[in-house]
Design an enzyme around this catalytic site. Sequence first.
Site, short mmCIF file in Angstrom:
data_model
loop_
_atom_site.label_atom_id
_atom_site.label_comp_id
_atom_site.label_asym_id
_atom_site.label_seq_id
_atom_site.Cartn_x
_atom_site.Cartn_y
_atom_site.Cartn_z
CB CYS A 16 -1.00 -0.03 1.16
SG CYS A 16 -2.39 1.13 0.94
CG HIS B 140 -3.26 -3.55 2.87
ND1 HIS B 140 -2.18 -3.08 3.58
CD2 HIS B 140 -3.99 -2.47 2.52
CE1 HIS B 140 -2.26 -1.76 3.68
NE2 HIS B 140 -3.35 -1.36 3.04
CD GLU C 221 -0.38 -5.74 4.86
OE1 GLU C 221 -0.58 -4.58 5.23
OE2 GLU C 221 -0.62 -6.14 3.69
#
Length: 236
Positions: free
Chosen positions: A87, A175, A177
């Site tokens: 990001c 994202h 993660e």
Amino acid sequence: MDPVLIVRHAPTEGPGYFATFLDRHGIPWKLVRIDAGDAVPDSLNGVSGLCLMGGPMSVNDELPWIPPMLALIRQAVAAGVPVIGHCLGGQLMAKALGGAVGRNPVKEIGWGDVRVTDAEAARPWLGDAPDPLPAFHWHGETFSIPPGATRILESAWCPNQAYVLDDRHIGMQCHVEMTPELIASWCDNGADEIAASDSPAVQQPAAMLADVAARTARLHVLADKIYSRWIQGLRQ
């Protein structure tokens, strides 16, 4: 092996599943907490790779740590030290490498599929993954693809979701993660932002948290592919 340097820009935007992945593979890592006043390292001596996490700020803000961070990214790419950006991290990479960062047509918050745009360039990172792929989003700005890089992912609301450079570096707008705990934290901390948005691409917290364990498990399948390719380039 030298540690991977993970840069955190906000206390709520830690490495999440990325750190879990490194731990599982026995890869050491070190956290630089920009939000806590840690200085940007001036060299990559003793570092095997560079990971940049997200954050609520803009890369165009006049913050004292941004110029040295951009310089560190350029240094890493020049030295062949792999860089991965999530990001804001992908935006920092893009700006450092000659791209631009500006407002996305709409704010994008929540779960949203991404699609492969270049199968050949994406295959080392994603394999022959089914299309579309799950991803999580929380951004109002986005990047252009920097010179020399190849776009590999897009979403319905944001055409530039990921790019790769030299088959070693990857910058993502989305994202991968995320963990259930991170999503719950972001929904709590971002409640006012969600309430104030009229974007069709912004989900309500209840929608983001529905079936969150199973959805993040599917997200981690994608993360495993990306991270597995990225660690192949780590400097020994």
